[in-house]
Design an enzyme around this catalytic site. Structure first.
Site, PDB file in Angstrom:
ATOM      1  N   PRO A 234       0.791  -1.232   0.000  1.00  0.00           N
ATOM      2  CA  PRO A 234       0.000   0.000   0.000  1.00  0.00           C
ATOM      3  C   PRO A 234       0.826   1.287   0.000  1.00  0.00           C
ATOM      4  CG  PRO A 234      -0.155  -1.124   2.112  1.00  0.00           C
ATOM      5  CD  PRO A 234       0.515  -2.073   1.171  1.00  0.00           C
ATOM      6  N   ASN A 235       0.292   2.235  -0.728  1.00  0.00           N
ATOM      7  CA  ASN A 235       0.818   3.609  -0.839  1.00  0.00           C
ATOM      8  C   ASN A 235       2.049   3.716  -1.727  1.00  0.00           C
ATOM      9  OD1 ASN A 235      -1.128   4.864   1.029  1.00  0.00           O
ATOM     10  ND2 ASN A 235      -0.117   3.581   2.550  1.00  0.00           N
TER      11      ASN A 235
ATOM     12  N   ARG B 261       5.008  10.800  -2.429  1.00  0.00           N
ATOM     13  CA  ARG B 261       4.749  10.499  -1.030  1.00  0.00           C
ATOM     14  C   ARG B 261       6.021  10.692  -0.204  1.00  0.00           C
ATOM     15  NH1 ARG B 261       5.035   4.371   1.130  1.00  0.00           N
ATOM     16  NH2 ARG B 261       4.152   4.763   3.164  1.00  0.00           N
TER      17      ARG B 261
ATOM     18  N   TYR C 252      11.263   8.668   1.040  1.00  0.00           N
ATOM     19  CA  TYR C 252      11.225   7.636   0.002  1.00  0.00           C
ATOM     20  C   TYR C 252      11.836   8.056  -1.338  1.00  0.00           C
ATOM     21  CZ  TYR C 252       8.075   5.480   3.371  1.00  0.00           C
ATOM     22  OH  TYR C 252       7.550   4.938   4.513  1.00  0.00           O
TER      23      TYR C 252
ATOM     24  N   ASN D  74       8.110  -5.656  -1.356  1.00  0.00           N
ATOM     25  CA  ASN D  74       8.055  -4.546  -0.399  1.00  0.00           C
ATOM     26  C   ASN D  74       6.601  -4.492   0.077  1.00  0.00           C
ATOM     27  OD1 ASN D  74       7.967  -2.265   1.098  1.00  0.00           O
ATOM     28  ND2 ASN D  74       9.009  -0.947  -0.395  1.00  0.00           N
TER      29      ASN D  74
ATOM     30  N   ALA E 215       3.307  -1.057   4.615  1.00  0.00           N
ATOM     31  CA  ALA E 215       2.807  -1.126   5.997  1.00  0.00           C
ATOM     32  C   ALA E 215       2.378  -2.538   6.406  1.00  0.00           C
ATOM     33  CB  ALA E 215       1.656  -0.145   6.175  1.00  0.00           C
TER      34      ALA E 215
ATOM     35  N   GLU F 266      12.875  -9.535   0.993  1.00  0.00           N
ATOM     36  CA  GLU F 266      12.063  -8.426   1.504  1.00  0.00           C
ATOM     37  C   GLU F 266      12.834  -7.129   1.295  1.00  0.00           C
ATOM     38  OE1 GLU F 266      11.391  -8.932   5.682  1.00  0.00           O
ATOM     39  OE2 GLU F 266      10.501  -6.931   5.918  1.00  0.00           O
TER      40      GLU F 266
ATOM     41  N   HIS G 113      12.836  -2.803   1.712  1.00  0.00           N
ATOM     42  CA  HIS G 113      12.280  -1.537   2.191  1.00  0.00           C
ATOM     43  C   HIS G 113      13.176  -0.420   1.711  1.00  0.00           C
ATOM     44  CE1 HIS G 113       9.488  -3.703   4.639  1.00  0.00           C
ATOM     45  NE2 HIS G 113      10.499  -4.471   5.018  1.00  0.00           N
TER      46      HIS G 113
ATOM     47  N   ARG H  38      13.579   3.834  12.215  1.00  0.00           N
ATOM     48  CA  ARG H  38      12.382   4.666  12.247  1.00  0.00           C
ATOM     49  C   ARG H  38      11.549   4.350  13.507  1.00  0.00           C
ATOM     50  NH1 ARG H  38       9.523   4.685   6.576  1.00  0.00           N
ATOM     51  NH2 ARG H  38       8.421   6.392   7.616  1.00  0.00           N
TER      52      ARG H  38
END
Ligand code: DQA
Length: 146
Positions: free
Chosen positions: A11-12, A19, A24, A75, A78, A99, A101, A108
């Site tokens: 998502p996003n 964003r 990012y 990725n 969330a 995976e 990110h 974070r």
């Protein structure tokens, strides 16, 4: 072709480039797809590059990868931190799972430090920006050649 690598985005990530660019970056998801396609092609692989804001859609794509895919770069965004369902789906996949990110989730907020997907992923790449996706494809290729 050595096979099809699924590159799945949660998502996003459709808003990548717009964003929170301070976190990012300014590249779009289309830019990332082009980089992945180029690197995968050079390594002899094809990619299926997909994004969804819906958890069930990502699960369905993992199921599809069981039939057509040799590896997965994911990725989960969330859903990384919440989704036992995506973890369960990945646990049904037999090939390499990397995976990715863009940001360093370990530096974070505390709620981003835990990843359900990491319980299945062969490796996690975090904090390397969008280059992490290209590294993910390279790692899938390397694990498949073992
Ligand atoms: C992300 C990190 C996640 O914590 C966040 O929810 C995202 C993107 C990353 O690529 O850095 O949406 O997966």
């Amino acid at each position: 072709m050595a096979g099809l690598i699924y590159v799945l985005n949660g998502p996003n990530l459709n808003l990548l480039g717009k964003r929170q660019p301070e976190i990012y970056g300014s590249e779009t998801l289309g830019d990332v797809e082009a980089k992945c396609r180029e690197r995968a092609g050079a390594l002899g692989f094809d990619i299926r590059f997909l994004q969804s804001n819906a958890e069930h859609q990502i699960i369905d794509w993992v199921h599809e990868a069981r039939e057509d895919g040799v590896g997965i770069v994911i990725n989960p965004a969330a859903y990384t931190h919440t989704s036992v369902a995506i973890l369960d789906a990945l646990n049904t996949f037999e090939g390499p799972v990397i995976e990715v990110h863009i940001s360093d989730i370990h530096k974070r907020e505390a709620f981003r430090h835990h990843s359900y997907v990491a319980l299945r992923a062969d490796e996690q790449i975090a904090g390397k920006g969008t280059e992490g996706y290209v590294m993910g494809i390279e790692r899938v290729a390397a694990l498949l050649s073992k």
